[in-house]
Design a protein around this motif. Structure first.
Motif, mmCIF file in Angstrom:
data_model
loop_
_atom_site.group_PDB
_atom_site.id
_atom_site.type_symbol
_atom_site.label_atom_id
_atom_site.label_comp_id
_atom_site.label_asym_id
_atom_site.label_seq_id
_atom_site.Cartn_x
_atom_site.Cartn_y
_atom_site.Cartn_z
ATOM 1 N N VAL A 17 8.285 2.355 -1.720
ATOM 2 C CA VAL A 17 8.411 3.093 -2.982
ATOM 3 C C VAL A 17 7.224 4.054 -3.011
ATOM 4 O O VAL A 17 6.184 3.777 -3.592
ATOM 5 C CB VAL A 17 8.422 2.158 -4.201
ATOM 6 N N TYR A 18 7.411 5.192 -2.386
ATOM 7 C CA TYR A 18 6.314 6.116 -2.093
ATOM 8 C C TYR A 18 6.206 7.199 -3.154
ATOM 9 O O TYR A 18 7.223 7.777 -3.578
ATOM 10 C CB TYR A 18 6.562 6.750 -0.720
ATOM 11 N N SER A 21 17.892 6.956 5.060
ATOM 12 C CA SER A 21 16.949 5.908 5.427
ATOM 13 C C SER A 21 17.592 4.539 5.295
ATOM 14 O O SER A 21 17.461 3.678 6.183
ATOM 15 C CB SER A 21 15.706 5.990 4.536
ATOM 16 N N ALA A 22 18.278 4.298 4.190
ATOM 17 C CA ALA A 22 18.919 3.007 3.973
ATOM 18 C C ALA A 22 19.885 2.668 5.101
ATOM 19 O O ALA A 22 19.986 1.507 5.528
ATOM 20 C CB ALA A 22 19.654 3.011 2.637
ATOM 21 N N THR A 34 8.624 4.770 8.805
ATOM 22 C CA THR A 34 7.247 4.489 8.395
ATOM 23 C C THR A 34 7.188 4.076 6.930
ATOM 24 O O THR A 34 6.504 3.116 6.560
ATOM 25 C CB THR A 34 6.369 5.729 8.626
ATOM 26 N N LEU A 35 7.922 4.782 6.085
ATOM 27 C CA LEU A 35 7.921 4.454 4.663
ATOM 28 C C LEU A 35 8.556 3.099 4.404
ATOM 29 O O LEU A 35 8.061 2.321 3.571
ATOM 30 C CB LEU A 35 8.659 5.550 3.884
ATOM 31 N N ARG A 36 9.645 2.782 5.083
ATOM 32 C CA ARG A 36 10.273 1.471 4.878
ATOM 33 C C ARG A 36 9.305 0.341 5.185
ATOM 34 O O ARG A 36 9.290 -0.688 4.507
ATOM 35 C CB ARG A 36 11.523 1.332 5.762
ATOM 36 N N SER A 38 0.826 -1.200 0.000
ATOM 37 C CA SER A 38 0.000 0.000 0.000
ATOM 38 C C SER A 38 0.859 1.249 0.000
ATOM 39 O O SER A 38 1.900 1.304 0.640
ATOM 40 C CB SER A 38 -0.899 0.007 1.243
ATOM 41 N N THR A 39 0.391 2.245 -0.761
ATOM 42 C CA THR A 39 1.068 3.539 -0.761
ATOM 43 C C THR A 39 0.138 4.626 -0.247
ATOM 44 O O THR A 39 0.305 5.792 -0.535
ATOM 45 C CB THR A 39 1.557 3.900 -2.179
ATOM 46 N N SER A 40 -0.886 4.227 0.520
ATOM 47 C CA SER A 40 -1.842 5.203 1.023
ATOM 48 C C SER A 40 -1.381 5.871 2.311
ATOM 49 O O SER A 40 -2.087 6.719 2.851
ATOM 50 C CB SER A 40 -3.198 4.516 1.254
ATOM 51 N N VAL A 41 -0.241 5.474 2.847
ATOM 52 C CA VAL A 41 0.273 6.063 4.064
ATOM 53 C C VAL A 41 0.479 7.566 3.870
ATOM 54 O O VAL A 41 0.907 8.016 2.814
ATOM 55 C CB VAL A 41 1.596 5.382 4.482
ATOM 56 N N VAL A 42 0.147 8.336 4.886
ATOM 57 C CA VAL A 42 0.283 9.788 4.823
ATOM 58 C C VAL A 42 1.562 10.189 5.544
ATOM 59 O O VAL A 42 1.772 9.828 6.710
ATOM 60 C CB VAL A 42 -0.927 10.487 5.468
ATOM 61 N N VAL A 43 2.416 10.915 4.864
ATOM 62 C CA VAL A 43 3.672 11.368 5.458
ATOM 63 C C VAL A 43 3.839 12.851 5.151
ATOM 64 O O VAL A 43 3.204 13.396 4.238
ATOM 65 C CB VAL A 43 4.879 10.584 4.894
ATOM 66 N N PRO A 44 4.703 13.538 5.885
ATOM 67 C CA PRO A 44 4.973 14.939 5.566
ATOM 68 C C PRO A 44 5.602 15.083 4.182
ATOM 69 O O PRO A 44 6.097 14.115 3.598
ATOM 70 C CB PRO A 44 5.965 15.363 6.665
#
Length: 430
Positions: free
Chosen positions: A34-35, A316-317, A27-29, A2-8
């Motif tokens: 792949v946001y 991040s990596a 959170t993205l990881r 899913s790419t529906s996560v909300v981030v700044p």
């Protein structure tokens, strides 16, 4: 996935100056590796945050090509050095030029100027125990190192240090010109190219025994490097080595002061090398790299079309728990530290071979000078989408016994603090 996560907004410099990008990346990881980040007017990019994907984007130049000027810049800054800087050009050219730079650095290694560099580092570290701004002091570190290698005049170094930070922190009010961040970045690169252009032309007429002289004497396919190629090499060496050199020490000291780990590392010279690698992983001064897909490709279950803009987040990596055990712990004894602070592959940072020994010299002198360091004021981070680092870090060091300046002659002539600390620092040499 899913790419529906909300981030700044990942393009907002305030996220990096005042927010918590590592929490966002975590959170993205986990939920959207792949946001899809929108930039406006239907534009956007794919933010890649897992180690395996970031490493592939960095290494696989057959699939992930360098950003070109015709491609919309995802952060709205633009790079006037595209097509000139080594990491931004076709892989054949940077490989060729990097080989020549490596050849020049082997002929003129940093250890040949270690005494000059060590002396310059000592001058940045007050020995009297008074508070000082470590981040401000470290601004000069790249020019202490690169200045010694290139034979740059002392009077020019403060301005060059400022331009190097302008090139990466055009959003920060301490560096931003009234015309805005894009104009700031353009001015910095333009002035750096102009400076090195004038200097190299002067050295063509009046050769010197330094790295510029070595570069001018190198041959490729039977021909000497052109002065223009040497200018590009100087520009990239300053910026490539300057990013980690200026930002790694502050990030490491801040965390060591928070955890009380400074003295433990300072008293373990056998951990100098692994500690420097951990400081690089922990800080990862370059937040990201930008690539364009040359053909359709799959990353973490997401298919990207040809021509997609990909932003791979190195910071991040380097905190991905799939690769690093306890990634949020600063562990100077960490082994198999495969961090991506310098990128990876043929487009990895051209300054890495210079930055590593320079950082060993820096931390060796820091440990020789101060038995302990405490943070005595509020740290202030740079406002930059690219450069992860500090611009203020007030600290106070407790001088190590025997390293204070000698105020009166001793029967043996009185060795000053510099010679004494040099003896201690020898144990930290690579």
């Amino acid at each position: 996935m899913s790419t529906s996560v909300v981030v700044p907004d990942l393009t907002d410099p305030d996220l990096y100056a005042h927010g918590d990008p590592h929490t966002v990346w975590r959170t993205l990881r986990e939920h959207a590796p792949v946001y899809r980040q929108s930039v406006g007017d239907g534009l956007g990019f794919r933010a890649v945050t897992r180690y395996a994907d970031v490493a592939r984007v960095a290494r696989d130049h057959d699939v992930f090509g360098p950003e070109q000027g015709a491609v919309p810049d995802p952060f709205g800054i633009g790079d006037p050095a595209v097509g000139q800087r080594l990491a931004a050009t076709d892989p054949l050219r940077p490989d060729r030029m990097r080989v020549l730079l490596d050849q020049a650095l082997r002929a003129r290694p940093i250890r040949a100027r270690a005494d000059d560099i060590r002396s310059g580092i000592r001058a940045l570290l007050p020995p009297d125990g008074d508070p000082f701004d470590l981040a401000e002091a470290m601004k000069a570190l790249p020019l202490v190192v690169i200045g010694a290698l290139l034979g740059l005049p002392e009077d020019d170094r403060p301005r060059l240090a400022h331009l190097a930070l302008m090139a990466f922190a055009g959003d920060d009010p301490d560096y931003r010109l009234p015309e805005g961040p894009a104009a700031t970045v353009r001015r910095a690169h333009r002035e750096l190219f102009a400076y090195f252009g004038d200097l190299v032309r002067y050295r063509v007429r009046r050769p010197r025994d330094d790295l510029i002289g070595t570069l001018l004497g190198l041959r490729h396919d039977g021909e000497r490097l052109s002065p223009d190629a040497v200018v590009v090499g100087c520009h990239d060496l300053l910026l490539g080595a300057g990013v980690p050199l200026s930002q790694v020490p502050g990030a490491a000291v801040l965390e060591l002061a928070r955890t009380g780990g400074y003295a433990a590392w300072a008293n373990r010279p056998d951990l100098l090398d692994s500690g420097v690698e951990e400081a690089l992983r922990w800080s990862t001064p370059a937040n990201h790299l930008v690539r364009i897909t040359r053909r359709p490709v799959e990353l973490s279950g997401v298919w990207l079309p040809e021509g997609a803009t990909v932003v791979a987040f190195l910071g991040s990596a380097d905190r991905d728990d799939r690769v690093f055990a306890a990634p949020d712990m600063f562990d100077v004894a960490r082994r198999s530290n495969r961090h991506l602070a310098f990128g990876a592959g043929r487009r990895s940072c051209v300054g890495s071979s210079t930055a590593r020994p320079a950082l060993r010299l820096l931390f060796g002198e820091l440990f020789a000078t101060y038995a302990s360091l405490e943070v005595v004021g509020e740290p202030v981070r740079l406002r930059s989408t690219f450069l992860a680092g500090l611009k203020r870090l007030p600290v106070r060091g407790r001088p190590r016994p025997g390293t204070r300046p000698v105020t009166s002659p001793s029967p043996r002539g009185g060795a000053d603090r510099r010679s004494q600390s040099s003896d201690i620092a020898k144990s930290f040499r690579a």
